[in-house]
Write a protein that holds these residues in place. Structure first.
Motif, PDB file in Angstrom:
ATOM      1  N   PRO A 211      24.472  27.250  81.931  1.00  0.00           N
ATOM      2  CA  PRO A 211      25.419  27.861  82.865  1.00  0.00           C
ATOM      3  C   PRO A 211      25.955  29.202  82.371  1.00  0.00           C
ATOM      4  CG  PRO A 211      25.969  25.565  82.522  1.00  0.00           C
ATOM      5  CD  PRO A 211      24.888  25.905  81.545  1.00  0.00           C
ATOM      6  N   LEU A 212      26.124  29.334  81.060  1.00  0.00           N
ATOM      7  CA  LEU A 212      26.581  30.608  80.504  1.00  0.00           C
ATOM      8  C   LEU A 212      25.533  31.691  80.730  1.00  0.00           C
ATOM      9  CD1 LEU A 212      28.788  32.068  78.881  1.00  0.00           C
ATOM     10  CD2 LEU A 212      27.580  31.389  76.812  1.00  0.00           C
ATOM     11  N   ARG A 213      24.270  31.382  80.517  1.00  0.00           N
ATOM     12  CA  ARG A 213      23.197  32.348  80.784  1.00  0.00           C
ATOM     13  C   ARG A 213      23.113  32.678  82.275  1.00  0.00           C
ATOM     14  NH1 ARG A 213      23.035  34.199  75.914  1.00  0.00           N
ATOM     15  NH2 ARG A 213      22.280  32.715  74.393  1.00  0.00           N
ATOM     16  N   GLY A 214      23.368  31.690  83.117  1.00  0.00           N
ATOM     17  CA  GLY A 214      23.383  31.953  84.548  1.00  0.00           C
ATOM     18  C   GLY A 214      24.504  32.904  84.941  1.00  0.00           C
ATOM     19  N   ALA A 215      25.694  32.690  84.381  1.00  0.00           N
ATOM     20  CA  ALA A 215      26.818  33.596  84.656  1.00  0.00           C
ATOM     21  C   ALA A 215      26.523  35.001  84.137  1.00  0.00           C
ATOM     22  CB  ALA A 215      28.090  33.046  84.027  1.00  0.00           C
ATOM     23  N   GLN A 216      25.914  35.082  82.963  1.00  0.00           N
ATOM     24  CA  GLN A 216      25.547  36.390  82.421  1.00  0.00           C
ATOM     25  C   GLN A 216      24.563  37.095  83.344  1.00  0.00           C
ATOM     26  OE1 GLN A 216      24.066  35.193  78.600  1.00  0.00           O
ATOM     27  NE2 GLN A 216      26.037  35.457  77.579  1.00  0.00           N
ATOM     28  N   SER A 217      23.609  36.357  83.866  1.00  0.00           N
ATOM     29  CA  SER A 217      22.621  36.949  84.771  1.00  0.00           C
ATOM     30  C   SER A 217      23.262  37.429  86.065  1.00  0.00           C
ATOM     31  CB  SER A 217      21.523  35.937  85.088  1.00  0.00           C
ATOM     32  OG  SER A 217      20.826  35.583  83.927  1.00  0.00           O
ATOM     33  N   ILE A 218      24.162  36.640  86.607  1.00  0.00           N
ATOM     34  CA  ILE A 218      24.818  37.023  87.866  1.00  0.00           C
ATOM     35  C   ILE A 218      25.648  38.289  87.665  1.00  0.00           C
ATOM     36  CG2 ILE A 218      26.622  36.330  89.494  1.00  0.00           C
ATOM     37  CD1 ILE A 218      25.475  33.458  89.235  1.00  0.00           C
ATOM     38  N   PHE A 219      26.448  38.329  86.604  1.00  0.00           N
ATOM     39  CA  PHE A 219      27.268  39.509  86.374  1.00  0.00           C
ATOM     40  C   PHE A 219      26.420  40.723  86.014  1.00  0.00           C
ATOM     41  CE2 PHE A 219      30.681  36.396  86.073  1.00  0.00           C
ATOM     42  CZ  PHE A 219      31.636  37.018  86.863  1.00  0.00           C
ATOM     43  N   THR A 220      25.300  40.495  85.364  1.00  0.00           N
ATOM     44  CA  THR A 220      24.393  41.600  85.064  1.00  0.00           C
ATOM     45  C   THR A 220      23.823  42.195  86.342  1.00  0.00           C
ATOM     46  OG1 THR A 220      23.843  40.691  82.898  1.00  0.00           O
ATOM     47  CG2 THR A 220      22.247  42.194  83.883  1.00  0.00           C
ATOM     48  N   ILE A 221      23.444  41.344  87.279  1.00  0.00           N
ATOM     49  CA  ILE A 221      22.903  41.832  88.554  1.00  0.00           C
ATOM     50  C   ILE A 221      23.983  42.572  89.342  1.00  0.00           C
ATOM     51  CG2 ILE A 221      21.985  41.055  90.783  1.00  0.00           C
ATOM     52  CD1 ILE A 221      20.482  38.868  89.172  1.00  0.00           C
ATOM     53  N   VAL A 222      25.226  42.091  89.273  1.00  0.00           N
ATOM     54  CA  VAL A 222      26.323  42.779  89.954  1.00  0.00           C
ATOM     55  C   VAL A 222      26.519  44.172  89.360  1.00  0.00           C
ATOM     56  CG1 VAL A 222      28.831  42.758  90.292  1.00  0.00           C
ATOM     57  CG2 VAL A 222      27.511  40.688  90.710  1.00  0.00           C
ATOM     58  N   VAL A 223      26.559  44.269  88.032  1.00  0.00           N
ATOM     59  CA  VAL A 223      26.736  45.570  87.384  1.00  0.00           C
ATOM     60  C   VAL A 223      25.536  46.473  87.671  1.00  0.00           C
ATOM     61  CG1 VAL A 223      26.990  46.752  85.169  1.00  0.00           C
ATOM     62  CG2 VAL A 223      28.257  44.673  85.600  1.00  0.00           C
ATOM     63  N   LEU A 224      24.350  45.905  87.698  1.00  0.00           N
ATOM     64  CA  LEU A 224      23.155  46.687  88.017  1.00  0.00           C
ATOM     65  C   LEU A 224      23.277  47.308  89.406  1.00  0.00           C
ATOM     66  CD1 LEU A 224      20.225  47.510  87.228  1.00  0.00           C
ATOM     67  CD2 LEU A 224      19.480  45.390  88.301  1.00  0.00           C
TER      68      LEU A 224
ATOM     69  N   SER B  79      19.797  43.529  79.588  1.00  0.00           N
ATOM     70  CA  SER B  79      20.378  42.189  79.650  1.00  0.00           C
ATOM     71  C   SER B  79      19.536  41.236  80.479  1.00  0.00           C
ATOM     72  CB  SER B  79      21.787  42.244  80.224  1.00  0.00           C
ATOM     73  OG  SER B  79      22.641  42.876  79.335  1.00  0.00           O
ATOM     74  N   LEU B  80      18.932  41.733  81.538  1.00  0.00           N
ATOM     75  CA  LEU B  80      18.061  40.858  82.321  1.00  0.00           C
ATOM     76  C   LEU B  80      16.873  40.383  81.494  1.00  0.00           C
ATOM     77  CD1 LEU B  80      18.032  42.568  85.827  1.00  0.00           C
ATOM     78  CD2 LEU B  80      19.136  40.431  85.170  1.00  0.00           C
ATOM     79  N   ILE B  81      16.346  41.276  80.667  1.00  0.00           N
ATOM     80  CA  ILE B  81      15.215  40.905  79.812  1.00  0.00           C
ATOM     81  C   ILE B  81      15.653  39.899  78.748  1.00  0.00           C
ATOM     82  CG2 ILE B  81      13.553  41.792  78.127  1.00  0.00           C
ATOM     83  CD1 ILE B  81      13.602  44.435  79.804  1.00  0.00           C
ATOM     84  N   THR B  82      16.759  40.207  78.065  1.00  0.00           N
ATOM     85  CA  THR B  82      17.200  39.305  76.992  1.00  0.00           C
ATOM     86  C   THR B  82      17.733  37.986  77.538  1.00  0.00           C
ATOM     87  OG1 THR B  82      19.366  40.377  76.905  1.00  0.00           O
ATOM     88  CG2 THR B  82      17.704  41.121  75.338  1.00  0.00           C
ATOM     89  N   THR B  83      18.362  38.011  78.704  1.00  0.00           N
ATOM     90  CA  THR B  83      18.859  36.765  79.273  1.00  0.00           C
ATOM     91  C   THR B  83      17.701  35.857  79.675  1.00  0.00           C
ATOM     92  OG1 THR B  83      20.771  37.975  80.103  1.00  0.00           O
ATOM     93  CG2 THR B  83      20.445  35.795  80.968  1.00  0.00           C
ATOM     94  N   THR B  84      16.620  36.439  80.130  1.00  0.00           N
ATOM     95  CA  THR B  84      15.429  35.638  80.431  1.00  0.00           C
ATOM     96  C   THR B  84      14.902  34.991  79.155  1.00  0.00           C
ATOM     97  OG1 THR B  84      14.865  37.120  82.246  1.00  0.00           O
ATOM     98  CG2 THR B  84      13.113  35.702  81.404  1.00  0.00           C
ATOM     99  N   TYR B  85      14.803  35.773  78.094  1.00  0.00           N
ATOM    100  CA  TYR B  85      14.336  35.247  76.808  1.00  0.00           C
ATOM    101  C   TYR B  85      15.273  34.162  76.282  1.00  0.00           C
ATOM    102  CZ  TYR B  85      13.713  35.245  71.712  1.00  0.00           C
ATOM    103  OH  TYR B  85      13.545  34.871  70.402  1.00  0.00           O
TER     104      TYR B  85
END
Length: 156
Positions: A7-20, A52-58
């Motif tokens: 869930p933490l990685r999911g939240a990071q991904s969502i906020f990363t997409i928002v900032v993107l 962040s999208l790349i590292t969050t996927t990893y």
């Protein structure tokens, strides 16, 4: 046991997409309005989002144990988390300082300020995951194997 890193990685991904999305809008507006390249602070926060999208996927694949053993190294995971956290810290601070020294008005200014806020929250999320990865890395160390002394022999 529930893996709370997913869930933490999911939240990071969502906020990363928002900032993107926010920084891409500001960058596009700047390029169209001023007919010049957008400021480096905006571009760096845009880079932070893509990185962040790349590292969050990893890191997400590592949390699900979907990576081969050689790619699932504790130290590599910690380094990826720490690097991403450092980038987010530098990115949102740089953009906040840039915006504070300019006359800022209108919708695009509000969007840039929102990207700073979301970037700061994303930094907090990555700081939490970096702290957890650091605890995991350094607490999960295995002690060095004890050396076994050869049995004593009697020379005749």
């Amino acid at each position: 046991m529930v893996n709370f890193m997913l869930p933490l990685r999911g939240a990071q991904s969502i906020f990363t997409i928002v900032v993107l999305g926010l920084t891409a809008y500001v960058s596009n507006w700047w390029a169209n309005y001023w007919r010049d390249m957008s400021p480096t602070e905006i571009n760096f926060l845009l880079f932070c989002s893509v990185f962040s999208l790349i590292t969050t996927t990893y890191l997400g694949l590592a949390a699900m144990n979907k990576l081969p053993a050689i790619a699932n190294n504790r130290y590599a995971l910690l380094a990826a988390d720490a690097t991403t956290m450092t980038f987010w810290f530098a990115g949102f601070i740089a953009l906040a300082v840039f915006l504070s020294s300019r006359v800022c008005f209108g919708n695009v200014c509000n969007i840039a300020k929102a990207s700073v806020a979301f970037g700061a929250f994303n930094w907090l999320l990555f700081a939490a995951s970096t702290a957890w990865a650091g605890l995991y890395t350094f607490r999960a160390r295995r002690p060095a194997p004890k050396t076994v002394e050869p049995p004593m022999m009697q020379n005749a």
